[in-house]
Design a protein around this motif. Structure first.
Motif, PDB file in Angstrom:
ATOM      1  N   VAL A 315       6.633  -0.184  -0.295  1.00 33.66           N
ATOM      2  CA  VAL A 315       5.472  -0.174  -1.168  1.00 33.66           C
ATOM      3  C   VAL A 315       4.343   0.510  -0.420  1.00 33.66           C
ATOM      4  O   VAL A 315       4.052   0.152   0.731  1.00 33.66           O
ATOM      5  N   VAL A 321       4.946  -1.228  -7.411  1.00 33.31           N
ATOM      6  CA  VAL A 321       6.395  -1.066  -7.437  1.00 33.31           C
ATOM      7  C   VAL A 321       6.999  -2.244  -8.189  1.00 33.31           C
ATOM      8  O   VAL A 321       6.708  -3.406  -7.871  1.00 33.31           O
ATOM      9  N   GLY A 481      -1.613  -2.738  -2.500  1.00 30.06           N
ATOM     10  CA  GLY A 481      -0.216  -2.517  -2.868  1.00 30.06           C
ATOM     11  C   GLY A 481       0.329  -3.724  -3.597  1.00 30.06           C
ATOM     12  O   GLY A 481      -0.030  -4.866  -3.272  1.00 30.06           O
ATOM     13  N   LEU A 483       3.979  -5.480  -5.201  1.00 30.39           N
ATOM     14  CA  LEU A 483       5.407  -5.558  -5.502  1.00 30.39           C
ATOM     15  C   LEU A 483       5.550  -6.558  -6.629  1.00 30.39           C
ATOM     16  O   LEU A 483       5.260  -7.749  -6.466  1.00 30.39           O
TER      17      LEU A 483
END
Length: 529
Positions: A315, A321, A481, A483
């Motif tokens: 990521v 993501v 970021g 996930l």
């Protein structure tokens, strides 16, 4: 004659009028969906029907018998089964043992301590598990199951009592679309065969409009409308209050995010910017710099069961993501393994180039990794503000010295306006969707550089799903970021840059999110969509 009659139910919590004069009826063999925005009073209604909460006014009649305010165990003995928004099973017991406990209670043998229970009605327990598709996992502890499978076990436990009335609070949470429909088709068939009335609340509109016989809509504790699924789908009041236009039509600000004030306690309005359809404000692809998160050959076990097999992913900074896959594929286990929440893992995990595999979970959190669990885990006795303070950490900086996003209660209330309207409300008096927003907000108070989001749209009304998507895009715009483990393909498509697909604990497909969304063959093969 109606099996269930609800007459003028009312309930207040302090100054909050959660339910205001709700009345409806339900016949044997009928499925009635009770829907509405988060905070509409759906779970409060369920808790009054099941005896968990005593109403301030009104009556509940079961086959003509007044059961208003009776204890839950008495209502259960009268033939009312129940599943909960957050599944209630014995996590350390196996799936089979959970069913045996339910059958022991049904047979009034739960207190006979001098007799072994391991052989009690094993064939009957297995038959119930077969009905809900869980017989092949009978010997696994519930703690090792995917959340959608735990919901199946809970349904089997409710059916063990052969109820006349079944109350189901978000029964398909954590399941993919095909799994949701299959489970509710089973419930529909059982309702017909057993002449069992079913009252359920659900945010998946494919389930509501495809399986319910009638739909009742709650808004701010009042019954807005009720009728056939098609009539409710077309009702303009229902569309405005609950359904909205969907993610594809929800606007999102495309451009700079409003900047924080120097003190970090307020928001300075940004210059007016154009509005674009949600999902078109994403970057063109993943950042080209070193990854924010790098996972290499991650293996994980629950006891002797090997769940993850060499999972590798990355990521980047400012990248979303999506981690996708069928129920039980290992998505939540992957997030827990990264966050340091599993007893046994192998592999390599790096956050900003620093190895974090093997560190305790609290040390990983202090390094800038935030985790939002699927089951929320807020402190129900603490207020919204107190929950946020529990998660507070000091501001952070990126490796280049630039300040990372600094979250405060004021900026989070701007991100989640619903929370800003209830800063002093205890977490236990919030709806499931409001608790989900609080769980995300509490994690952001830890000033994370990377966030692991486990099913953020689960249990959230359609209008709030769009708000959650906006929040994810704003985090991305600030360089965080993410996930994202998500069953909702529409939400994933709206916010994610790339996608990994898990199957049986292995990465079996990787592609840009837009490419996966267009690839009908891959969606059917890997996601059942």
């Amino acid at each position: 004659m109606s099996l269930l009659r609800v007459e003028g139910l009312r309930k207040s919590f302090g100054g909050v009028q959660a339910v205001q004069g709700v009345s409806f009826a339900l016949a044997a063999g009928e499925l009635l969906a009770l829907i509405g925005p988060n905070g509409a009073g759906k779970s409060t209604c369920f808790n009054m029907l099941g005896g968990q909460i005593r109403p301030d006014a009104g009556r509940v009649l079961l086959a003509g018998q007044d059961i208003t305010g009776l204890p839950p165990r008495v209502i259960w003995r009268l033939g009312v089964g129940r599943t909960f928004q957050i599944a209630q099973t014995c996590a350390s017991f196996t799936v089979l043992q959970n069913l045996q406990l339910a059958l022991l209670s049904h047979d009034r043998r739960g207190w006979r301590w001098w007799r072994r229970a391991g052989q009690h009605r094993v064939p009957d327990a297995l038959a119930l598990l077969e009905q809900v598709g869980m017989q092949d996992q009978a010997d696994r502890p519930c703690s090792e199951l995917a959340y959608g499978d735990v919901k199946r076990v809970e349904l089997a436990m409710a059916l063990a009592h052969a109820p006349r009335l079944l109350l189901m609070d978000e029964p398909t949470a954590g399941m993919a679309s095909a799994e949701r429909l299959a489970l509710m088709r089973l419930v529909r068939r059982l309702a017909r065969e057993r002449a069992m009335a079913v009252l359920f609340t659900e945010h998946s509109m494919d389930v509501v409009f495809g399986q319910a016989d009638r739909v009742a809509v709650l808004v701010r504790g009042q019954l807005l409308a009720q009728g056939t699924p098609e009539a409710m789908r077309q009702d303009e009041r229902v569309q405005a209050a609950y359904l909205g236009g969907g993610l594809e039509e929800a606007p999102v600000v495309a451009g700079p995010h409003p900047s924080l004030s120097p003190e970090g306690e307020g928001v300075i309005p940004a210059q007016p910017v154009a509005l674009a359809p949600l999902g078109r404000g994403r970057g063109e692809g993943p950042p080209q710099s070193a990854p924010l998160l790098a996972v290499e050959h991650l293996n994980a076990w629950y006891g002797a069961a090997h769940i993850l097999h060499g999972v590798s992913l990355q990521v980047g900074r400012g990248e979303v993501v999506a981690l996708m896959g069928r129920n039980g594929a290992g998505k939540s286990t992957t997030l827990k393994g990264i966050a340091g929440l599993l007893a046994r893992t192998q592999g390599r995990v790096q956050l900003q180039g620093q190895a974090i595999h093997g560190l305790p979970a609290h040390q990983i959190a202090r390094l800038g990794l935030g985790y939002v669990p699927e089951d929320r885990r807020i402190f129900t006795d603490l207020t919204v503000l107190q929950n946020l303070e529990v998660g507070r950490q000091a501001p952070r900086h990126w490796p280049d010295g630039q300040p990372a996003p600094h979250w405060t209660p004021a900026t989070l209330f701007a991100l989640f306006p619903n929370l800003g309207e209830m800063p002093h409300r205890p977490g236990g008096q919030m709806s499931g969707g409001e608790q989900q927003m609080l769980s995300v907000a509490r994690t952001l108070m830890g000033q994370p550089l990377l966030v692991l989001l486990d099913e953020p749209s689960e249990g959230v009304a359609p209008l709030i799903v769009a708000q959650m998507a906006r929040a994810i895009l704003q985090l991305k715009a600030r360089g965080v970021g993410i996930l994202l483990s998500e069953q909702n393909l529409t939400l994933a498509q709206a916010v994610a840059d790339r996608a990994y697909v898990l199957e049986k604990g292995q990465i079996v497909h990787e592609a840009p999110m837009a490419e996966l969304a267009r690839d009908a063959r891959a969606r059917q093969a890997y996601l059942g969509l």
